[in-house]
Motif scaffolding. Structure first.
Motif, PDB file in Angstrom:
ATOM      1  N   ASP A  18      25.461  60.713 -59.920  1.00 55.31           N
ATOM      2  CA  ASP A  18      24.484  60.998 -60.419  1.00 55.31           C
ATOM      3  C   ASP A  18      23.761  62.268 -60.641  1.00 55.31           C
ATOM      4  N   ASN A  19      23.907  63.007 -59.318  1.00 53.31           N
ATOM      5  CA  ASN A  19      23.085  63.948 -58.699  1.00 53.31           C
ATOM      6  C   ASN A  19      24.134  65.400 -59.169  1.00 53.31           C
TER       7      ASN A  19
ATOM      8  N   GLU B  21      25.182  59.719 -51.886  1.00 52.83           N
ATOM      9  CA  GLU B  21      25.814  60.481 -53.032  1.00 52.83           C
ATOM     10  C   GLU B  21      26.243  61.703 -52.160  1.00 52.83           C
TER      11      GLU B  21
ATOM     12  N   LEU C  86      23.845  68.351 -56.880  1.00 53.71           N
ATOM     13  CA  LEU C  86      24.582  68.160 -55.601  1.00 53.71           C
ATOM     14  C   LEU C  86      26.129  68.424 -55.727  1.00 53.71           C
TER      15      LEU C  86
END
Length: 546
Positions: free
Chosen positions: A9-10, A329, A13
């Motif tokens: 989701d990031n 993540e 990143l």
């Protein structure tokens, strides 16, 4: 079982990881490009790459993005029998070195096609270069597809967007660095991909309760009893002898003729260094391959214990799926960075081989006296165009291009490998026979595959899709056709110009390190005929119903 969509989701990143990867790879490529001042630098790094760096580079180039994606998907499908397939792949680099790599290193070859030109002449060179370029493009397309899929998970962007943006960046990076950049980047990338595959997998195994979590490549064995309870068929070798035998022509003999692997041997500063590079290669690749098989094992285990079905379309992403499910993540982002490194290292080799085959081998036939600076510029253009073509084809690839890397092995084993091996080890190999056998066997393999004329395909299912059933027929056919046509043509006065000359015979002796020429060496027709008879029998067996 439930189906799940997988991605992190990031996005910030993921974007940061991608940018950092490419900054490092471009920096290494740019610094390396400053050493590229002549043709030898561009294609074989001035023959200066040491054994450890070369071993890392060989392993990195051979591992490819398939180790993170396609291979693990095949383990999900084939389970334990995949080990037999993998063993055949791993034999290729040692066999390249033993069977012809160090021999061609003596003649200062840039690609195996350089030897083909000296041994069989210009027409054979053009034929084999066309096959090799096709094979390298198929290889590159497989990498481009995988890279786009990996970046889908990392960035959350659509496949087409990631394909074209990443594709252009990748092609630029490969073009800038040449073989110096490819070698040093590949060595670094091998370290990255090994750590990115194995270390996070250890964390996953620990969460699963494995006591061998600290060394996934071997110590996942404590999970075997549980696997047998959950998936009782996992270790079944549920294929017949013919299936396992077909792995030899498809995946042992096939990769032997791949130019981007042989070029790694040619970058070594000496024969001794080239041989030691193979030792390093075996260790590095064994570590990575052991880790990848652990991923496939754990993927099957994961589906069973969690009740989650990994959709067929997502099977290639199992390495990333496991990390998305179990790890933070930022760990998944690092794993995908390893996957990117794997794809880039192989693309380096693919595109450099296309450049060398075009500018050095094909151009050498039609414009032998061209200036080296112009030749090098044309090589850069060929590298760039090869990359662009692979991006365009990857936009809407036919289904078979998902397994295009493995399918390409069958073409190589049928159209290229016999020309190289018989040319190196048999002085009676005839020029016209080489051309005919290459064209006939290569096109026959394409025809009997499931992708051109499905009505006459040999075998079925994954056996046919991977080119195994076709290769069992066409690879021995190529050897038999080459041998018997050579024996016949060498005895026809009208075809005398195609028979091996005194220079051809001398070349064979010289590449094996003999200071003199002796016609008694490598000239036996008896053993060649015996090999031909055996190959005919195998080819007939391969043609029979599966």
């Amino acid at each position: 079982m439930q189906e799940v969509a997988w991605r992190i989701d990031n996005i910030a990143l993921g974007f940061s990881v991608v940018v950092l990867c490419f900054v490092v790879f471009y920096l290494v490529g740019w610094l390396s490009s400053r050493k590229t001042t002549e043709v030898t630098d561009l294609y074989v790094a001035g023959r200066t790459i040491g054994s450890a760096t070369n071993g890392l580079g060989m392993a990195s180039t051979w591992a490819s993005l398939a180790t993170f994606m396609g291979v693990t998907a095949l383990i999900l499908q084939l389970q334990a029998p995949f080990v037999f397939l993998w063993i055949q792949w791993a034999l290729s680099i040692p066999l390249i070195t033993l069977l012809y790599g160090t021999s061609l290193r003596r003649m200062q070859a840039y690609t195996p096609a350089s030897f083909i030109r000296e041994r069989y002449g210009k027409t054979a060179t053009v034929v084999v270069c066309c096959w090799m370029i096709l094979i390298m493009l198929m290889y590159a397309v497989g990498q481009m597809i995988g890279l786009a899929q990996a970046l889908e998970v990392l960035l959350g962007f659509p496949y087409v967007t990631t394909l074209f943006v990443a594709g252009i960046i990748i092609v630029g990076y490969v073009t800038i660095g040449g073989m110096y950049g490819a070698s040093y980047n590949a060595a670094f990338q091998m370290v990255v991909m090994t750590l990115a595959l194995i270390v996070p997998m250890g964390a996953i195994m620990r969460q699963m309760g494995s006591s061998g979590w600290f060394f996934p490549p071997l110590l996942y064995g404590d999970m075997v009893d549980s696997m047998l309870e959950l998936v009782p068929t996992f270790f079944d070798t549920n294929y017949g002898f013919k299936w396992y035998f077909a792995l030899i022509p498809a995946f042992t003999l096939g990769p032997i003729g791949l130019p981007h692997l042989a070029m790694r041997v040619f970058t070594a500063p000496s024969l001794k260094s080239a041989r030691w590079a193979v030792v390093w290669f075996t260790g590095f690749l064994g570590l990575l391959f052991g880790g990848a098989y652990a991923v496939g094992f754990i993927g099957n285990y994961f589906q069973a214990i969690e009740g989650i079905t990994i959709a067929a379309a997502d099977a290639d992403k199992i390495t990333m799926i496991l990390n998305v499910y179990y790890n933070p993540e930022w760990v998944t982002a690092i794993v995908i960075a390893g996957a990117i490194a794997a794809g880039l290292s192989t693309l380096n080799g693919n595109l450099l081989a296309i450049g060398a085959l075009t500018a050095q081998d094909i151009l050498g036939v039609f414009m032998p006296d061209i200036d080296d600076n112009l030749r090098m510029k044309i090589g850069y253009v060929a590298i760039f165009l090869g990359g662009i073509i692979s991006v365009v084809v990857s936009y809407s690839p036919p289904d078979f291009l998902v397994t295009s890397i493995l399918w390409a092995f069958g073409i190589c084993g049928s159209a290229v490998t016999p020309m190289i091996l018989l040319g190196v080890w048999w002085k009676e190999a005839n020029r016209l026979a080489a051309i005919i056998s290459s064209v006939v066997a290569g096109f026959t393999f394409i025809i009997v595959s499931p992708y051109v004329m499905p009505g006459i395909v040999l075998g079925e299912g994954v056996t046919a899709n991977l080119g195994m059933s076709g290769a069992l027929f066409t690879v021995p056919l190529a050897f038999a056709l080459f041998i018997f046509l050579s024996l016949a043509f060498n005895r026809i006065p009208a075809l005398e110009s195609y028979s091996p000359s005194a220079e051809d015979r001398k070349l064979v002796d010289s590449i094996h390190g003999w200071p003199d020429s002796d016609d008694s060496r490598y000239s036996g027709n008896g053993w060649a005929a015996l090999v031909g008879v055996i190959c005919v029998a195998i080819s007939i067996w391969g043609f029979m119903p599966w």
